[in-house]
Scaffold this motif. Sequence first.
Motif, mmCIF file in Angstrom:
data_model
loop_
_atom_site.group_PDB
_atom_site.id
_atom_site.type_symbol
_atom_site.label_atom_id
_atom_site.label_comp_id
_atom_site.label_asym_id
_atom_site.label_seq_id
_atom_site.Cartn_x
_atom_site.Cartn_y
_atom_site.Cartn_z
ATOM 1 N N SER A 1 12.019 -64.169 -36.387
ATOM 2 C CA SER A 1 12.622 -63.167 -37.275
ATOM 3 C C SER A 1 13.760 -63.717 -38.121
ATOM 4 O O SER A 1 14.250 -63.021 -39.014
ATOM 5 C CB SER A 1 13.150 -61.988 -36.446
ATOM 6 N N VAL A 2 14.202 -64.948 -37.831
ATOM 7 C CA VAL A 2 15.349 -65.547 -38.511
ATOM 8 C C VAL A 2 14.892 -66.794 -39.251
ATOM 9 O O VAL A 2 13.989 -67.510 -38.786
ATOM 10 C CB VAL A 2 16.459 -65.893 -37.498
ATOM 11 N N ASP A 3 15.480 -67.056 -40.390
ATOM 12 C CA ASP A 3 15.128 -68.248 -41.157
ATOM 13 C C ASP A 3 15.155 -69.480 -40.260
ATOM 14 O O ASP A 3 16.098 -69.663 -39.469
ATOM 15 C CB ASP A 3 16.111 -68.420 -42.315
ATOM 16 N N PRO A 4 14.147 -70.356 -40.361
ATOM 17 C CA PRO A 4 14.077 -71.508 -39.447
ATOM 18 C C PRO A 4 15.236 -72.483 -39.569
ATOM 19 O O PRO A 4 15.629 -73.105 -38.582
ATOM 20 C CB PRO A 4 12.749 -72.175 -39.816
ATOM 21 N N VAL A 5 15.796 -72.646 -40.766
ATOM 22 C CA VAL A 5 16.934 -73.551 -40.928
ATOM 23 C C VAL A 5 18.145 -73.013 -40.180
ATOM 24 O O VAL A 5 18.824 -73.740 -39.446
ATOM 25 C CB VAL A 5 17.259 -73.765 -42.416
ATOM 26 N N ILE A 6 18.433 -71.733 -40.360
ATOM 27 C CA ILE A 6 19.570 -71.130 -39.669
ATOM 28 C C ILE A 6 19.323 -71.110 -38.166
ATOM 29 O O ILE A 6 20.217 -71.406 -37.366
ATOM 30 C CB ILE A 6 19.841 -69.718 -40.201
ATOM 31 N N HIS A 7 18.095 -70.776 -37.761
ATOM 32 C CA HIS A 7 17.808 -70.722 -36.332
ATOM 33 C C HIS A 7 18.003 -72.088 -35.690
ATOM 34 O O HIS A 7 18.612 -72.208 -34.611
ATOM 35 C CB HIS A 7 16.386 -70.215 -36.071
ATOM 36 N N ALA A 8 17.519 -73.139 -36.341
ATOM 37 C CA ALA A 8 17.674 -74.486 -35.790
ATOM 38 C C ALA A 8 19.139 -74.896 -35.737
ATOM 39 O O ALA A 8 19.590 -75.535 -34.777
ATOM 40 C CB ALA A 8 16.876 -75.479 -36.630
ATOM 41 N N ASP A 9 19.895 -74.539 -36.768
ATOM 42 C CA ASP A 9 21.323 -74.865 -36.811
ATOM 43 C C ASP A 9 22.052 -74.231 -35.626
ATOM 44 O O ASP A 9 22.773 -74.896 -34.877
ATOM 45 C CB ASP A 9 21.896 -74.368 -38.137
ATOM 46 N N VAL A 10 21.849 -72.935 -35.434
ATOM 47 C CA VAL A 10 22.535 -72.220 -34.352
ATOM 48 C C VAL A 10 22.055 -72.719 -32.997
ATOM 49 O O VAL A 10 22.847 -72.861 -32.060
ATOM 50 C CB VAL A 10 22.328 -70.702 -34.497
ATOM 51 N N ASN A 11 20.774 -73.008 -32.888
ATOM 52 C CA ASN A 11 20.234 -73.509 -31.625
ATOM 53 C C ASN A 11 20.912 -74.819 -31.226
ATOM 54 O O ASN A 11 21.274 -75.025 -30.059
ATOM 55 C CB ASN A 11 18.730 -73.710 -31.750
ATOM 56 N N GLY A 12 21.111 -75.698 -32.206
ATOM 57 C CA GLY A 12 21.790 -76.959 -31.926
ATOM 58 C C GLY A 12 23.232 -76.748 -31.504
ATOM 59 O O GLY A 12 23.737 -77.420 -30.582
ATOM 60 N N ARG A 13 23.903 -75.826 -32.151
ATOM 61 C CA ARG A 13 25.300 -75.548 -31.806
ATOM 62 C C ARG A 13 25.416 -74.920 -30.419
ATOM 63 O O ARG A 13 26.381 -75.177 -29.685
ATOM 64 C CB ARG A 13 25.938 -74.664 -32.873
ATOM 65 N N LEU A 14 24.447 -74.079 -30.043
ATOM 66 C CA LEU A 14 24.470 -73.491 -28.703
ATOM 67 C C LEU A 14 24.278 -74.561 -27.628
ATOM 68 O O LEU A 14 24.863 -74.476 -26.540
ATOM 69 C CB LEU A 14 23.393 -72.416 -28.582
ATOM 70 N N THR A 15 23.455 -75.561 -27.928
ATOM 71 C CA THR A 15 23.278 -76.666 -26.987
ATOM 72 C C THR A 15 24.601 -77.390 -26.769
ATOM 73 O O THR A 15 24.994 -77.694 -25.634
ATOM 74 C CB THR A 15 22.213 -77.644 -27.497
ATOM 75 N N LYS A 16 25.294 -77.641 -27.866
ATOM 76 C CA LYS A 16 26.599 -78.291 -27.762
ATOM 77 C C LYS A 16 27.606 -77.385 -27.072
ATOM 78 O O LYS A 16 28.422 -77.834 -26.258
ATOM 79 C CB LYS A 16 27.097 -78.689 -29.150
ATOM 80 N N GLN A 17 27.557 -76.107 -27.363
ATOM 81 C CA GLN A 17 28.480 -75.158 -26.744
ATOM 82 C C GLN A 17 28.318 -75.163 -25.226
ATOM 83 O O GLN A 17 29.319 -75.113 -24.494
ATOM 84 C CB GLN A 17 28.249 -73.750 -27.291
ATOM 85 N N PHE A 18 27.092 -75.225 -24.756
ATOM 86 C CA PHE A 18 26.883 -75.225 -23.305
ATOM 87 C C PHE A 18 27.490 -76.471 -22.676
ATOM 88 O O PHE A 18 28.175 -76.385 -21.643
ATOM 89 C CB PHE A 18 25.391 -75.146 -22.976
ATOM 90 N N GLY A 19 27.283 -77.628 -23.296
ATOM 91 C CA GLY A 19 27.871 -78.847 -22.769
ATOM 92 C C GLY A 19 29.386 -78.776 -22.722
ATOM 93 O O GLY A 19 30.020 -79.224 -21.750
ATOM 94 N N GLU A 20 29.981 -78.195 -23.754
ATOM 95 C CA GLU A 20 31.441 -78.098 -23.801
ATOM 96 C C GLU A 20 31.966 -76.999 -22.877
ATOM 97 O O GLU A 20 33.090 -77.089 -22.369
ATOM 98 C CB GLU A 20 31.894 -77.886 -25.240
ATOM 99 N N ALA A 21 31.163 -75.957 -22.651
ATOM 100 C CA ALA A 21 31.556 -74.933 -21.681
ATOM 101 C C ALA A 21 31.643 -75.547 -20.284
ATOM 102 O O ALA A 21 32.569 -75.238 -19.507
ATOM 103 C CB ALA A 21 30.557 -73.779 -21.693
ATOM 104 N N LEU A 22 30.703 -76.434 -19.946
ATOM 105 C CA LEU A 22 30.765 -77.137 -18.666
ATOM 106 C C LEU A 22 31.999 -78.036 -18.606
ATOM 107 O O LEU A 22 32.636 -78.173 -17.546
ATOM 108 C CB LEU A 22 29.497 -77.972 -18.453
#
Length: 712
Positions: free
Chosen positions: A649-670
């Motif tokens: 439902s979301v543009d693939p460029v934006i979805h991929a961008d946010v997905n990558g940032r969430l991956t980094k966010q999880f690592g930094e949350a740990l």
Amino acid sequence: MISPNMPSRYPLKAFFAIIFLLLTGHDACADDGYRLWLRYERISDPKMREAYSKSFTFIATTGSSDILHNAAKELQNGIAAMTGTQVPIVNTPAKNARGIMLTVSPALNAVSRTTDGYSIGLESGNVTIKASQEAGILYGSFALLRHLQQHLPLEKAVGESSPKIQLRMLNHWDNPEGTIERGYAGSSLWKWYDLPETLDPRYEDYARANASVGINGTVVNNVNASARFLTIEYLPKVAALAGVFRKYGIKTYLSIHFAAPKTLGGLKTSDPLDPEVRQWWADKVKEIYQIIPDFGGFLVKANSEGEPGPQDYGRTHADGANMLAEALAPFNGVVIWRAFVYKADPTADRFKAAHEEFVPLDGKFAKNVIVQVKNGPIDFQPREPFSPLFGNMPRTPLGMEFQLTQEYLGFATHWVYEAPLFKECLDSDTYVNGKGSTVARVIDGSLHGYPLTCIAGVANTGSDRNWTGHPMAQANWYAFGRLAWDHTLTAEAIAHEWAQLSLTTEPKAVATISDIMLRSRAIYVDYNTPLGLSRPWTGSHYAPEPWQNRSSRPDWTAIYYHRADTVGLGFDRTANGSNALQQYRPEVSRLWANPETCPLSYLLWFHHIPWSQKLSSGRSLWDELCHKLYSGADSVVWMQQQWKLVQTSVDPVIHADVNGRLTKQFGEALWWRDAWVLYLQTFSQKPIPDSYPKPGKTLEEIKRSVNSYLIR
């Protein structure tokens, strides 16, 4: 429409998403976030598209000003993009035609004392947008387009709206060399070396975005100000920006260097009571208004964190502000004087500083001075109690200062929707005039009858193609504008609205995205600063460093704030400690002074709690800290899972961008979780509960990783 600027940088995943689109034959005109919430996507429902097309066969306006022209053009472009129908702008519509009538009439007196209000109606088959000022027509036009973007029935657009606060501003912390203090989205929007001769089309898009949410003021430079902005070298550059902004109802302001009479004027002093100094400022202000006739005024950071100010000469903040107010008064300019002031006193509580400095000056400021107060008493922490200044200066207009840029909220890596933070402060009850005396009622003037009202957001914009670095951080700019206009809106309603305008109109996806947004700030607080911990120490303001204990002053260390020791954790601000709670009304202080009734979210702001003390959650302090830190980090996994659900439902460029940032966010949350747990464990001497996995690194290894981050 939005100008096609080249991006300054793309996240790697977004880059590969574009390559994927090109190779697979998908639409290469992917949404990269540049259009913000003004996408005006084509309406897929043919019946609704046809209904809108039949309702808008003309746009009629009798005025020819820039603001009215831009209102009409915005309607024309938006309707064309959404319906595929080109709508002409006319002075006199054809008989029996149906369209949009834009009417400015001072006799309407708009809808409020701010004069920016508007009404939307249906009359004789036409949609009418009426206002007493041209800016109201612009705001009403954007409101109508916002309504259409959500595919709502036209009749539901009918109504009146007016801002509750007069000055609704962005404060840019941009420097003359193009850097941004606390900027995480590239360099400054303002290309100072190209100005005034070259105007980047992006300036107009910035103005459009601000006007679309009712923002009517911009401070273009850093509060840690360079005196260079007051020179004849830079004033024409600022005037060029002002020329773009005024076409969208936006006034331009400058932050000033208080010592400018010495550094620029060659005077022996910058004493605000010195006649030569007062004359220098009067002459400088006159020069500014000759170059920028609608100049808004000055924002001032003085006697704070090394910045010069009136106290350098034994004068008060009121003395300094009133000198500038005197110079600006003939031109209806205002002084916005920041209350972010605290001394380097090793025995003091920084929490109390602003109240101690400013409350004795209540009623001593000139009538065109606003004292601008940060939402909390320390420094834009992930969660703070409201500043005790609110409610305690009834004779001095107090403005609100929120921070949109995520200085303590994960920069541009972590997804944090800030509207719940804004609302938490605005809805807090000061009890100054009894129950219902909210912070919002202080700053909108209704509680004390302030003649001037102001709310400011420290901007999160930069030269990155998507404006804010993290695509989801656009929502914080949007939410600030919507709440500046109407602080009674809910964080939930704004999240839902923004998701529809910016990402998708698919109902299930909108609900999922809104849910992530509404939980994101609480998740961040849990793994970053749970239970009222705070961390405004020096360094990057980003990496976990609770052990940091070296600085030129104690309140620039981490240990000053959390007070961890073998007994417990937290800063005692009760009568047994710094007694900061005395600065609040009894109804507030009584609640927070008792650790049994103090909300857990504020507990360590006000109490030093023993490690084994049982909390209202049923857990000991140590176990509750572990629970918050671990569940917060684990919740980022939930955010990732939910985000994957909306992929189609979301543009693939934006979805991929946010997905990558969430991956980094999880690592930094740990990273944050493990740093806090292992460091505090050295004091508590308690084991991590068996239900939680043990950190993968030792405390010393984490310290080395932090040092490596700070060095790079």
